[in-house]
Design an enzyme around this catalytic site. Structure first.
Site, mmCIF file in Angstrom:
data_model
loop_
_atom_site.group_PDB
_atom_site.id
_atom_site.type_symbol
_atom_site.label_atom_id
_atom_site.label_comp_id
_atom_site.label_asym_id
_atom_site.label_seq_id
_atom_site.Cartn_x
_atom_site.Cartn_y
_atom_site.Cartn_z
ATOM 1 N N ARG A 223 49.989 62.606 53.548
ATOM 2 C CA ARG A 223 49.649 63.080 54.907
ATOM 3 C C ARG A 223 50.826 62.846 55.854
ATOM 4 O O ARG A 223 51.125 63.697 56.703
ATOM 5 C CB ARG A 223 48.386 62.371 55.409
ATOM 6 C CG ARG A 223 47.103 62.918 54.795
ATOM 7 C CD ARG A 223 45.866 62.354 55.455
ATOM 8 N NE ARG A 223 45.536 61.019 54.991
ATOM 9 C CZ ARG A 223 44.722 60.741 53.978
ATOM 10 N NH1 ARG A 223 44.179 61.728 53.282
ATOM 11 N NH2 ARG A 223 44.448 59.499 53.624
ATOM 12 N N PHE A 240 40.745 73.434 51.297
ATOM 13 C CA PHE A 240 39.895 72.322 50.856
ATOM 14 C C PHE A 240 40.122 71.158 51.825
ATOM 15 O O PHE A 240 40.396 70.023 51.426
ATOM 16 C CB PHE A 240 40.226 71.908 49.419
ATOM 17 C CG PHE A 240 40.230 73.047 48.428
ATOM 18 C CD1 PHE A 240 39.048 73.514 47.867
ATOM 19 C CD2 PHE A 240 41.418 73.669 48.069
ATOM 20 C CE1 PHE A 240 39.055 74.566 46.954
ATOM 21 C CE2 PHE A 240 41.440 74.712 47.153
ATOM 22 C CZ PHE A 240 40.249 75.164 46.598
ATOM 23 N N ASP A 262 37.193 74.901 54.493
ATOM 24 C CA ASP A 262 36.377 74.101 53.584
ATOM 25 C C ASP A 262 34.989 74.728 53.521
ATOM 26 O O ASP A 262 34.553 75.380 54.485
ATOM 27 C CB ASP A 262 36.280 72.649 54.065
ATOM 28 C CG ASP A 262 35.859 71.700 52.952
ATOM 29 O OD1 ASP A 262 36.744 71.070 52.351
ATOM 30 O OD2 ASP A 262 34.641 71.605 52.676
ATOM 31 N N SER A 263 34.303 74.515 52.401
ATOM 32 C CA SER A 263 32.966 75.097 52.254
ATOM 33 C C SER A 263 31.897 74.298 52.980
ATOM 34 O O SER A 263 30.767 74.768 53.135
ATOM 35 C CB SER A 263 32.605 75.202 50.766
ATOM 36 O OG SER A 263 32.622 73.918 50.166
ATOM 37 N N ASP A 312 44.719 71.165 48.387
ATOM 38 C CA ASP A 312 44.305 69.893 47.766
ATOM 39 C C ASP A 312 42.863 70.022 47.281
ATOM 40 O O ASP A 312 41.941 69.480 47.894
ATOM 41 C CB ASP A 312 44.454 68.758 48.778
ATOM 42 C CG ASP A 312 44.090 67.407 48.183
ATOM 43 O OD1 ASP A 312 44.143 67.261 46.943
ATOM 44 O OD2 ASP A 312 43.741 66.494 48.958
ATOM 45 N N CYS A 352 44.259 66.216 41.496
ATOM 46 C CA CYS A 352 43.781 64.837 41.381
ATOM 47 C C CYS A 352 43.159 64.561 40.023
ATOM 48 O O CYS A 352 42.427 63.584 39.859
ATOM 49 C CB CYS A 352 42.781 64.526 42.493
ATOM 50 S SG CYS A 352 41.295 65.561 42.461
#
Length: 405
Positions: A223, A240, A262-263, A312, A352
């Protein structure tokens, strides 16, 4: 119980790998320290209570190491030590204190109040994760090996963490049904939400319902990198975006307009509170609730272009079996991202999943996938120092953060 390992599993333990899978057990039986107490059982019949201390052996090696049995996990034994010293709460508490002491100097002067205090296997305390959020700490257990030990370890935790300013300790429950529940272990009740500091940036953390123990602390350094990359960028896209960590970093770095996709609309509300806490007006930026692939397709059709894109996603490969499909998903995502990236822009792509190696991931960012030949790998980053790993434990090196420009 005494557990006799296959040659392959024994070699892994000798190298320092902290897991023994069930298919690595040749036979099991007897009790540690009591040779020949009873005939060994086949691996399939091996049974013990989770948390029971087991001794490991192999052909030509009467003692290989000592660990804890996990009755319900594919990982049958968490290996704690190679020495024949006692494995008890004092030994485990000593390792925890060592992990905490290492962090004592790491964040001094960095205006950071949220970080990982214990990274399980990476700190040689297999299956135990402890994250600090200012005056609160959240414990998470991977599997059941340490669950029976928690009550005995809690007084040690309370003393060691209390000396470092932590007043409340909670436990993040396991399993899909309970994955969003936070149990109280010690001290004053934990708040559902709180603000922490991360390199001078305020960040709201949802302890009760957030991902992992509340936040993705492993992306802290990345970040900060995005904040530096955002200087002078006109349009930034964060895919995301979840709680908006990369979004607020880009805004604070000087980006003209940040679009967060984002959802989950609730995640945007969390992000907007973080924006305001940092003195940034969320109305000057954009928050889109949508499927990322659908958003990218429509953005391309509109002719939208961004000069910094952060991608991400959640893990596409939760298991080795899912790896081929996951690599296909990464390629599809990166193709779509490259189509909305301005010439001269920067792409930050993350994975990830421990089942996806760095080389695997880079193959989803090649010229053929991106349909362009103007980008180069500027840097490849992993998780920060408070998420240490072991040389033999490749699964611990799960995070990849690739910067292309």
């Amino acid at each position: 119980m005494r557990v006799h390992l296959t040659a392959t599993a024994a070699a892994a333990v000798r190298r320092g790998h902290p897991w023994v899978y069930r298919d690595g057990i040749a036979s099991a039986g007897g009790h540690p320290g009591h040779r020949g107490a009873r005939a060994p059982r086949p691996a399939a019949a091996a049974t013990a209570a989770s948390g029971e201390v087991v001794d490991l052996s192999a052909e030509g090696a009467p003692f290989l190491g000592r660990g804890l049995w996990d009755e319900g996990s594919p990982i049958a034994v968490r290996v704690f030590q190679r020495a024949q010293a006692p494995l008890d709460e004092r030994a485990i508490a000593g390792r925890l204190e060592r992990a905490f002491a290492l962090r004592d100097g790491w964040f001094a002067g960095r205006d950071t109040t949220a970080y990982r205090l214990c990274n399980g296997e990476g700190d040689r305390v297999p299956s135990l994760v402890i994250d600090r959020y200012d005056r609160a700490a959240v414990v998470r257990l991977d599997g059941g090996a340490l669950a029976p030990w928690l009550d005995r370890l809690l007084p040690h935790l309370a003393r060691a963490l209390g000396a470092r300013g932590v007043r409340s300790i909670g436990l993040r429950a396991q399993g899909d049904a309970e994955g969003k529940k936070l149990a109280h272990l010690h001290g004053p009740p934990l708040p559902e939400r709180l603000f922490v500091r991360e390199m001078g940036v305020a960040m709201e953390v949802d302890l009760a319902r957030g991902q992992k123990t509340g936040a993705f602390l492993d992306q802290r350094d990345n970040r900060a990198r995005v904040r530096a990359l955002a200087a002078g960028r006109r349009r930034v896209l964060n895919l995301f975006s979840y709680a908006g960590g990369f979004s607020v970093a880009a805004a604070l770095g000087g980006a003209g307009r940040v679009t967060s996709v984002d959802s989950a609309s609730a995640a945007h509300a969390n992000a907007q509170r973080t924006f305001r806490e940092n003195g940034v007006d969320p109305a000057a930026h954009e928050f889109v609730t949508a499927d990322v692939f659908d958003f990218l397709e429509k953005a391309r059709a509109r002719g939208d272009r961004y000069d910094l894109v952060i991608s991400d996603p959640p893990s596409f490969a939760p298991s080795e079996r899912a790896k081929p499909r996951a690599l296909g998903a990464y390629r599809r995502l990166h193709t779509a991202v490259a189509r909305v990236l301005e010439p001269g822009g920067v792409l930050c792509a993350a994975s990830c999943s421990s089942h996806i190696t760095a080389e695997d991931f880079l193959a989803t960012l090649d010229d053929a996938t991106l349909e362009r030949d103007d980008l180069r790998v500027r840097a490849i980053h992993g998780q920060p120092e408070d998420h240490p790993t072991l040389p033999a434990w490749w699964e611990g090196r799960y995070l990849k953060f690739v910067v292309l420009e």
